[in-house]
Design a protein around this motif. Structure first.
Motif, PDB file in Angstrom:
ATOM      1  N   TRP A 157      14.104  -5.422  20.616  1.00 45.62           N
ATOM      2  CA  TRP A 157      12.977  -6.336  20.865  1.00 45.62           C
ATOM      3  C   TRP A 157      11.719  -5.868  20.137  1.00 45.62           C
ATOM      4  CZ3 TRP A 157      11.951 -11.019  22.421  1.00 45.62           C
ATOM      5  CH2 TRP A 157      10.651 -11.340  22.832  1.00 45.62           C
ATOM      6  N   TRP A 158      11.438  -4.572  20.235  1.00 46.48           N
ATOM      7  CA  TRP A 158      10.237  -4.045  19.587  1.00 46.48           C
ATOM      8  C   TRP A 158      10.366  -4.130  18.064  1.00 46.48           C
ATOM      9  CZ3 TRP A 158       7.818   1.447  20.736  1.00 46.48           C
ATOM     10  CH2 TRP A 158       6.497   1.462  20.290  1.00 46.48           C
ATOM     11  N   ARG A 160      12.055  -6.291  16.378  1.00 47.17           N
ATOM     12  CA  ARG A 160      11.916  -7.697  15.986  1.00 47.17           C
ATOM     13  C   ARG A 160      10.457  -8.111  15.938  1.00 47.17           C
ATOM     14  NH1 ARG A 160      11.859 -12.926  18.242  1.00 47.17           N
ATOM     15  NH2 ARG A 160      13.064 -14.438  16.996  1.00 47.17           N
ATOM     16  N   ARG A 161       9.681  -7.666  16.910  1.00 45.12           N
ATOM     17  CA  ARG A 161       8.261  -8.019  16.925  1.00 45.12           C
ATOM     18  C   ARG A 161       7.507  -7.392  15.761  1.00 45.12           C
ATOM     19  NH1 ARG A 161       5.065  -8.028  22.397  1.00 45.12           N
ATOM     20  NH2 ARG A 161       3.738  -9.185  20.956  1.00 45.12           N
ATOM     21  N   LEU A 162       7.965  -6.220  15.326  1.00 41.23           N
ATOM     22  CA  LEU A 162       7.279  -5.533  14.230  1.00 41.23           C
ATOM     23  C   LEU A 162       7.724  -6.034  12.858  1.00 41.23           C
ATOM     24  CD1 LEU A 162       7.287  -1.827  15.514  1.00 41.23           C
ATOM     25  CD2 LEU A 162       5.316  -3.354  15.360  1.00 41.23           C
ATOM     26  N   ASP A 165      13.962 -10.273  12.408  1.00 42.04           N
ATOM     27  CA  ASP A 165      15.317 -10.317  12.961  1.00 42.04           C
ATOM     28  C   ASP A 165      16.241  -9.253  12.376  1.00 42.04           C
ATOM     29  OD1 ASP A 165      14.510 -12.408  14.487  1.00 42.04           O
ATOM     30  OD2 ASP A 165      15.481 -13.964  13.288  1.00 42.04           O
ATOM     31  N   TYR A 203       5.677   1.215  24.032  1.00 48.84           N
ATOM     32  CA  TYR A 203       5.718  -0.210  23.702  1.00 48.84           C
ATOM     33  C   TYR A 203       4.596  -0.977  24.397  1.00 48.84           C
ATOM     34  CZ  TYR A 203       7.192  -5.078  23.804  1.00 48.84           C
ATOM     35  OH  TYR A 203       7.205  -6.451  23.710  1.00 48.84           O
TER      36      TYR A 203
END
Length: 204
Positions: A157-158, A160-162, A165, A203
């Motif tokens: 998840w982290w 992907r945010r940075l 995909d 996070y």
């Protein structure tokens, strides 16, 4: 007139990208929408599969009985004399799984309990209980395995945010097949909990 038509009809070489057809746009967005979560779920399942194979096929490590008996004593007696040098949360989560599954009475030898002999109490709890030791150990190890899967998901998840995909899938693949992470997620110890909550703190 010719110049006017040229201005109104720019070529792809002029810097304007051709538009996708509606069916092409749907296929592209659908692929992007499902590849990352689908791949993430597969990596988490792979991690859980490897971990479960590990925890049912490996015997007790040196301090698992101590952590498990300590957590069980916290839940059943509200007494924190055993193993005070390690945080209580992970030990209680592991012991809660055993308590809910088997309801084993916690009745340590009073001589050992009085002096807080955690090693003998842990040995007796694991090997002298009504339930077989391997079933107790498997139940106690499961919560840490689930926390390990949560850590793999949080890594994805982290990432992907940075970075998007593909970075998320790469990070999850590395985490899901990392031997040290798998091993520590399959033991009744506090190391995995420390890693997870440290990562979560960074996070947040």
């Amino acid at each position: 007139v010719r110049k006017e038509l040229q201005r109104k009809s720019p070529s792809p070489a002029g810097g304007i990208e051709p538009k996708l057809q509606p069916n092409q746009a749907v296929r592209t967005s659908g692929l992007a929408r499902w590849v990352c979560p689908g791949g993430g779920i597969l990596f988490i399942l792979a991690f859980l599969g490897q971990g479960f194979a590990f925890l049912v096929s490996n015997s007790q490590t040196s301090d698992e009985a101590v952590h498990l008996a300590s957590g069980y004593s916290y839940l059943t007696r509200g007494d924190f004399r055993l193993n005070p040098e390690h945080p209580t949360l992970i030990k209680e989560l592991c012991a809660l799984s055993v308590l809910l599954a088997y309801r084993i009475p916690f009745q340590p030898d009073e001589r050992f309990w009085r002096v807080g002999d955690q090693w003998r109490i842990g040995r007796d709890f694991l090997y002298s209980s009504p339930q077989p030791w391997d079933k107790i150990l498997t139940a106690g190890r499961l919560p840490n395995l689930l926390l390990g899967a949560g850590l793999v998901g949080l890594i994805g998840w982290w990432s992907r945010r940075l970075w998007g995909d593909w970075a998320a899938l790469t990070a999850m693949a590395l985490a899901a097949f990392e031997p040290n992470l798998i091993a520590n997620s399959c033991l009744v110890t506090t190391d995995l909990g420390a890693a997870l909550f440290t990562f979560l703190t960074l996070y947040l």
